[in-house]
Design an enzyme around this catalytic site. Structure first.
Site, PDB file in Angstrom:
ATOM      1  N   MET A  30     -11.059 -49.852  -4.466  1.00  0.00           N
ATOM      2  CA  MET A  30     -11.881 -51.050  -4.218  1.00  0.00           C
ATOM      3  C   MET A  30     -11.010 -52.141  -3.578  1.00  0.00           C
ATOM      4  SD  MET A  30     -14.789 -51.216  -7.102  1.00  0.00           S
ATOM      5  CE  MET A  30     -13.870 -52.063  -8.343  1.00  0.00           C
ATOM      6  N   LEU A  33      -4.985 -53.865  -2.860  1.00  0.00           N
ATOM      7  CA  LEU A  33      -4.102 -52.767  -3.239  1.00  0.00           C
ATOM      8  C   LEU A  33      -2.808 -53.257  -3.885  1.00  0.00           C
ATOM      9  CD1 LEU A  33      -4.512 -50.552  -0.033  1.00  0.00           C
ATOM     10  CD2 LEU A  33      -5.873 -50.533  -2.135  1.00  0.00           C
ATOM     11  N   GLY A  36       0.233 -49.308  -7.649  1.00  0.00           N
ATOM     12  CA  GLY A  36      -0.468 -48.147  -8.216  1.00  0.00           C
ATOM     13  C   GLY A  36      -1.260 -47.436  -7.129  1.00  0.00           C
ATOM     14  N   HIS A  37      -2.052 -48.218  -6.358  1.00  0.00           N
ATOM     15  CA  HIS A  37      -2.832 -47.608  -5.273  1.00  0.00           C
ATOM     16  C   HIS A  37      -1.910 -46.947  -4.243  1.00  0.00           C
ATOM     17  CE1 HIS A  37      -5.729 -51.018  -6.322  1.00  0.00           C
ATOM     18  NE2 HIS A  37      -6.465 -49.944  -6.477  1.00  0.00           N
ATOM     19  N   SER A 186      -5.913 -54.547 -10.065  1.00  0.00           N
ATOM     20  CA  SER A 186      -6.270 -55.648  -9.163  1.00  0.00           C
ATOM     21  C   SER A 186      -6.720 -56.854  -9.984  1.00  0.00           C
ATOM     22  CB  SER A 186      -7.387 -55.215  -8.219  1.00  0.00           C
ATOM     23  OG  SER A 186      -6.977 -54.067  -7.508  1.00  0.00           O
TER      24      SER A 186
HETATM   25  O1  PAF Z   1     -11.215 -46.962  -9.452  1.00  0.00           O
HETATM   26  C1  PAF Z   1     -11.817 -47.618  -8.585  1.00  0.00           C
HETATM   27  O2  PAF Z   1     -11.236 -48.465  -7.887  1.00  0.00           O
HETATM   28  C2  PAF Z   1     -13.299 -47.375  -8.372  1.00  0.00           C
HETATM   29  O3  PAF Z   1     -13.968 -47.157  -9.583  1.00  0.00           O
HETATM   30  C3  PAF Z   1     -13.609 -46.260  -7.358  1.00  0.00           C
HETATM   31  C4  PAF Z   1     -13.113 -44.906  -7.856  1.00  0.00           C
HETATM   32  C5  PAF Z   1     -12.939 -46.569  -6.032  1.00  0.00           C
HETATM   33  C6  PAF Z   1     -15.114 -46.145  -7.122  1.00  0.00           C
HETATM   34  O4  PAF Z   1     -15.640 -47.327  -6.617  1.00  0.00           O
END
Ligand code: PAF
Length: 280
Positions: A30, A33, A36-37, A186
């Protein structure tokens, strides 16, 4: 790196990748970032030829009283980070592109999604499974990477993939913490410095409970109560602290060998989650 805003463009990009024989890794996010992302993107790059990162604040997983409008967003920074980490494309649609106004279909997992976060956010997981299904159909990935920080989400998505025969391997990426132990999220952005400091006790509460569970080789209610005390003493408001069988998300039985010890708590107005995995 391509920035893709429409489903049609994404499908064309995917067709191109498939035509040239490339495997695809998807990292659903979402946005806003953090490390972790970025670790998810790095893992996806190691496992697939091309990586697509979706950046989409999904309205269907927020209840009306939740933080959809204020959820942190910084697309330019996200896109730069994705490029730096070698993503091939970022898919960042608007909600109107993603959902037809008359959409009336949900994808819903009805067992693992009920306890823990599902109890306090009853419509959350059907929003997640619906959008993740759509992303899977659009991006047609060979693998998709999800963080262990959202342990219940990982289990629910894995169950959905199994139950609906998505030909996709789900990769679990280790939870990433800051130096102070707070799990990266986030939503940490919402915390004041004082709340941030106090929120580090969420992890401490689980580490202490984990040590007791491991020593006793059993989950006792006093361990869970003590963890709640740690959070409350730090000024947090407990949503849940729970130790469940990791395969069923039900109370552990004599045959349980894997435990998910999970907690959610509010510090100020910010709801944070964390977990520890315990193997007997
Ligand atoms: O973990 C997240 O950021 C959200 O739940 C996801 C998996 C992107 C779905 O919107």
């Amino acid at each position: 790196m391509r920035i893709i805003r429409t489903k049609a463009e994404l499908k064309a990009h995917v067709r191109e990748l498939k035509r040239s024989g490339k495997t695809i890794g998807l990292v659903p996010t979402m946005g806003f970032l953090h490390e972790g992302h970025l670790s998810l993107i790095d893992i996806a790059r190691g496992k697939a030829d091309a990586v697509i990162v979706s950046v989409f604040v999904n309205p269907t997983q927020f209840a009306p009283n939740e933080d959809f409008d204020s959820y942190p967003r910084d697309f330019d920074r996200d896109a730069a980070l994705c490029a730096e980490h070698g993503a091939n494309a970022v898919f960042a649609p608007e909600p109107e592109e993603m959902y037809d106004p008359s959409a009336s279909t949900w994808v819903e997992e009805v067992s693992l999604s009920k306890p823990l976060c599902g109890a306090s956010r009853p419509t959350f997981f059907r929003g997640v499974t619906t959008v993740v299904s759509k992303l899977f159909h659009l991006a047609q990935p060979d693998i998709a990477v999800f963080g262990q920080k959202d342990a219940q989400q990982l289990l629910v998505v894995s169950r959905m993939v199994r139950d609906l025969d998505f030909p996709i391997e789900i990769i679990a990426a280790p939870l990433v913490r800051g130096q102070d132990g707070l799990a990266l999220s986030s939503r940490n952005r919402y915390l004041t410095p004082d709340e941030h400091l106090r929120a580090t006790n969420l992890h401490r509460s689980l580490v202490e409970a984990r040590a007791k569970i491991e020593a006793a080789r059993a989950v006792k209610s006093e361990f869970i109560e003590a963890a709640k005390e740690v959070i409350t003493a730090a000024g947090g408001k407990v949503d849940y602290v729970s130790a469940l069988d990791r395969t069923t998300l039900r109370e552990p039985t004599a045959g349980t060998t894997q435990i998910l010890l999970a907690a959610a708590a509010w510090f100020g107005t910010t709801r944070l989650i964390d977990n520890e995995l315990i193997d007997f």
